[in-house]
Design a protein around this motif. Structure first.
Motif, PDB file in Angstrom:
ATOM      1  N   LEU A 112       9.406  -5.582 -11.466  1.00  0.00           N
ATOM      2  CA  LEU A 112       9.601  -5.893 -10.046  1.00  0.00           C
ATOM      3  C   LEU A 112      10.234  -4.739  -9.273  1.00  0.00           C
ATOM      4  O   LEU A 112      11.178  -4.908  -8.496  1.00  0.00           O
ATOM      5  N   GLY A 113       9.689  -3.549  -9.509  1.00  0.00           N
ATOM      6  CA  GLY A 113      10.141  -2.377  -8.749  1.00  0.00           C
ATOM      7  C   GLY A 113       9.501  -2.346  -7.378  1.00  0.00           C
ATOM      8  O   GLY A 113       8.922  -3.333  -6.914  1.00  0.00           O
ATOM      9  N   TYR A 114       9.613  -1.198  -6.699  1.00  0.00           N
ATOM     10  CA  TYR A 114       9.036  -1.065  -5.364  1.00  0.00           C
ATOM     11  C   TYR A 114       7.547  -1.388  -5.375  1.00  0.00           C
ATOM     12  O   TYR A 114       6.832  -1.116  -6.340  1.00  0.00           O
ATOM     13  N   PRO A 159       3.894  -1.062  -2.664  1.00  0.00           N
ATOM     14  CA  PRO A 159       3.477  -0.311  -1.479  1.00  0.00           C
ATOM     15  C   PRO A 159       4.182  -0.833  -0.232  1.00  0.00           C
ATOM     16  O   PRO A 159       4.584  -2.006  -0.163  1.00  0.00           O
ATOM     17  N   ALA A 160       4.333   0.009   0.762  1.00  0.00           N
ATOM     18  CA  ALA A 160       5.101  -0.345   1.959  1.00  0.00           C
ATOM     19  C   ALA A 160       4.565  -1.585   2.651  1.00  0.00           C
ATOM     20  O   ALA A 160       5.338  -2.375   3.217  1.00  0.00           O
ATOM     21  N   LEU A 161       3.258  -1.787   2.608  1.00  0.00           N
ATOM     22  CA  LEU A 161       2.652  -2.929   3.297  1.00  0.00           C
ATOM     23  C   LEU A 161       2.333  -4.080   2.353  1.00  0.00           C
ATOM     24  O   LEU A 161       1.587  -4.989   2.719  1.00  0.00           O
ATOM     25  N   GLY A 162       2.902  -4.048   1.139  1.00  0.00           N
ATOM     26  CA  GLY A 162       2.766  -5.177   0.245  1.00  0.00           C
ATOM     27  C   GLY A 162       1.792  -4.959  -0.895  1.00  0.00           C
ATOM     28  O   GLY A 162       0.953  -4.052  -0.856  1.00  0.00           O
ATOM     29  N   ILE A 163       1.901  -5.819  -1.895  1.00  0.00           N
ATOM     30  CA  ILE A 163       1.010  -5.717  -3.058  1.00  0.00           C
ATOM     31  C   ILE A 163      -0.400  -6.154  -2.661  1.00  0.00           C
ATOM     32  O   ILE A 163      -0.581  -7.066  -1.849  1.00  0.00           O
ATOM     33  N   THR A 164      -1.383  -5.493  -3.241  1.00  0.00           N
ATOM     34  CA  THR A 164      -2.772  -5.786  -2.892  1.00  0.00           C
ATOM     35  C   THR A 164      -3.165  -7.241  -3.139  1.00  0.00           C
ATOM     36  O   THR A 164      -3.829  -7.858  -2.296  1.00  0.00           O
ATOM     37  N   PRO A 165      -2.786  -7.860  -4.275  1.00  0.00           N
ATOM     38  CA  PRO A 165      -3.185  -9.262  -4.468  1.00  0.00           C
ATOM     39  C   PRO A 165      -2.678 -10.188  -3.369  1.00  0.00           C
ATOM     40  O   PRO A 165      -3.388 -11.130  -2.986  1.00  0.00           O
ATOM     41  N   LEU A 166      -1.471  -9.956  -2.852  1.00  0.00           N
ATOM     42  CA  LEU A 166      -0.961 -10.821  -1.789  1.00  0.00           C
ATOM     43  C   LEU A 166      -1.697 -10.562  -0.485  1.00  0.00           C
ATOM     44  O   LEU A 166      -2.024 -11.506   0.254  1.00  0.00           O
ATOM     45  N   CYS A 184       9.739  -1.458   1.301  1.00  0.00           N
ATOM     46  CA  CYS A 184       8.730  -2.476   1.019  1.00  0.00           C
ATOM     47  C   CYS A 184       9.350  -3.844   1.236  1.00  0.00           C
ATOM     48  O   CYS A 184      10.573  -3.980   1.271  1.00  0.00           O
ATOM     49  N   PRO A 185       8.522  -4.877   1.371  1.00  0.00           N
ATOM     50  CA  PRO A 185       9.068  -6.238   1.449  1.00  0.00           C
ATOM     51  C   PRO A 185       9.621  -6.654   0.082  1.00  0.00           C
ATOM     52  O   PRO A 185       9.344  -6.015  -0.936  1.00  0.00           O
ATOM     53  N   PRO A 186      10.407  -7.751   0.033  1.00  0.00           N
ATOM     54  CA  PRO A 186      10.983  -8.194  -1.247  1.00  0.00           C
ATOM     55  C   PRO A 186       9.901  -8.433  -2.309  1.00  0.00           C
ATOM     56  O   PRO A 186       9.021  -9.268  -2.117  1.00  0.00           O
ATOM     57  N   PRO A 194       9.941  -9.554  -5.678  1.00  0.00           N
ATOM     58  CA  PRO A 194       9.819 -10.839  -6.377  1.00  0.00           C
ATOM     59  C   PRO A 194       9.205 -11.920  -5.491  1.00  0.00           C
ATOM     60  O   PRO A 194       8.373 -12.715  -5.960  1.00  0.00           O
ATOM     61  N   ALA A 195       9.612 -11.956  -4.235  1.00  0.00           N
ATOM     62  CA  ALA A 195       9.059 -12.950  -3.313  1.00  0.00           C
ATOM     63  C   ALA A 195       7.570 -12.740  -3.110  1.00  0.00           C
ATOM     64  O   ALA A 195       6.806 -13.714  -3.008  1.00  0.00           O
ATOM     65  N   GLN A 196       7.120 -11.486  -3.065  1.00  0.00           N
ATOM     66  CA  GLN A 196       5.691 -11.225  -2.892  1.00  0.00           C
ATOM     67  C   GLN A 196       4.877 -11.821  -4.043  1.00  0.00           C
ATOM     68  O   GLN A 196       3.856 -12.476  -3.823  1.00  0.00           O
ATOM     69  N   HIS A 197       5.319 -11.574  -5.257  1.00  0.00           N
ATOM     70  CA  HIS A 197       4.570 -12.085  -6.418  1.00  0.00           C
ATOM     71  C   HIS A 197       4.600 -13.607  -6.464  1.00  0.00           C
ATOM     72  O   HIS A 197       3.578 -14.254  -6.747  1.00  0.00           O
TER      73      HIS A 197
END
Length: 389
Positions: free
Chosen positions: A63-65, A67-74, A268-270, A272-275
């Motif tokens: 759960l490191g950094y 991309p600035a605009l979020g993970i691709t799957p999300l 980047c956004p949080p 853990p919350a993104q996943h």
């Protein structure tokens, strides 16, 4: 010479947070308080989101950094959400995941507006728009709306406001719960496009509409995706306020700037919350959110009935979101701030004074959040009835 805050930092506090602080102090002292002030759905995140978060932490994921605009799957999942709800073809590259919708507004305002630009907002309206734009050096142009226009702006009102670099429009709106119809939004978007005014469409309460024909709401990109920024969030429909995740749909002209700004301001956004938020788009999460909507509809009816019974008015439509914005009989109190303070002290009911949303005409209005549920709203109105006498 002593250190002083900057001129741009001279914005008023958000009264909701001030009221919440007082509620916490009263409860710590043993008082029974019914709090109807926060725009926060009860129940929290869907079960699937909690399960995914637990699995991530149980597996000790790095759960490191991101991309600035979020993970691709999300970003892909959010794009799929627009196909599901609106029939819109949205690409993952159109989506910027942000630290709450608040982060999306800051990034969009920084990317689109320069100091001195005139940006239109409705009054009453969410105070953070006004305060953030003012802190960024923009000229805030307040557009008074009320019962005659359904608490939403019209092209005529925009024309009277003079040239605007941008318009921030919320539907459903905070604090009024009012919504624009597809025809009304089309007229406003057309007015903006013809005058080079960027439309910033706050759609964080989409999905929370109480008439089937209004659900989930009209997305501004259904009308004009080249001249609109759409802002939304996991906070309201999915009840994920503390997870601090939102997003923006960005026209091509703003994407590079938002990406660069996001990387500098927050990295980047949080993560853990993104996943975990990927699970918000599972079928059972949508089902859970719809069940909560039914509970909100019941609480809304209790609130509207209470307002009628106690002679409140005018009352905003409350067609969406989970707010009731209404005029109250002030009695011996000079304004809604004094009225709300006395109500909290005497009866232990926390509402928000209307001046938080409208410094001019909000002196006799309050905002009530019925997100706490029908039982809490019913108890609050029993106490308010005793308070009004």
């Amino acid at each position: 010479m002593p250190t002083r805050p900057s001129a741009r930092a001279q914005v008023p506090p958000f009264q909701v947070m001030t009221v919440l602080d007082e509620v916490e102090r009263m409860r710590a002292a043993g008082r029974d308080v019914v709090s109807l002030c926060a725009g926060e759905p009860s129940g929290g995140a869907p079960a699937a989101v909690h399960e995914r978060a637990a699995a991530l932490h149980g597996d000790r994921a790095a759960l490191g950094y991101s991309p600035a605009l979020g993970i691709t799957p999300l970003r892909e999942a959010i794009a799929g959400h627009y196909r599901r709800w609106y029939g819109l073809e949205v690409a993952a590259d159109d989506v910027a995941v942000t630290t709450g919708s608040s982060g999306a507004f800051v990034l969009a305002f920084l990317a689109a507006f320069s100091p001195g630009d005139r940006v239109g907002l409705t009054r009453p309206g969410y105070p953070a728009y006004r305060n953030t734009l003012a802190a960024l050096g923009c000229e805030v142009v307040e557009i008074a709306v009320g019962p005659t226009t359904g608490f939403q702006p019209t092209p005529a009102l925009l024309e009277a406001a003079g040239p605007l670099a941008g318009l921030v429009l919320a539907s459903p709106a905070n604090p009024t719960g009012s919504m624009t119809s597809r025809a009304e939004l089309t007229a406003l978007a057309t007015w903006c496009a013809e005058r080079g005014t960027l439309l910033v469409s706050d759609e964080i309460y989409h999905g929370l509409a109480y008439a089937p024909e209004d659900a989930p709401g009209t997305c501004a990109w259904e009308i004009d995706r080249d001249n609109a920024v759409v802002v939304s969030s996991f906070s309201k429909y999915w009840g994920m306020t503390g997870w601090r995740l939102g997003w923006a749909l960005l026209p091509p002209a703003l994407r590079g700037s938002v990406d660069a700004l996001a990387g500098n301001l927050a990295l980047c956004p949080p993560v853990p919350a993104q996943h975990a938020a990927l699970a918000a788009f599972e079928e059972r999460s949508y089902d859970e959110a719809q069940q909560r909507l039914a509970a909100l509809a019941a609480a809304r009816e209790v609130a509207l009935d209470g307002a009628r019974r106690l002679g409140w008015g005018p009352v905003a439509p409350a067609d969406g979101a989970f707010y009731l914005y209404a005029g109250v009989p002030l009695g011996e109190h000079p304004d809604s701030v004094s009225w709300c303070r006395a109500l909290l002290a005497q009866q232990g009911v926390a509402l928000v004074p209307g001046v938080d949303f409208d410094a001019v005409d909000g002196v006799a209005f309050v905002r009530l959040s019925f997100a706490a549920g029908a039982d809490a709203v019913a108890e609050a109105f029993r106490r308010i009835e005793a308070f009004q006498g």
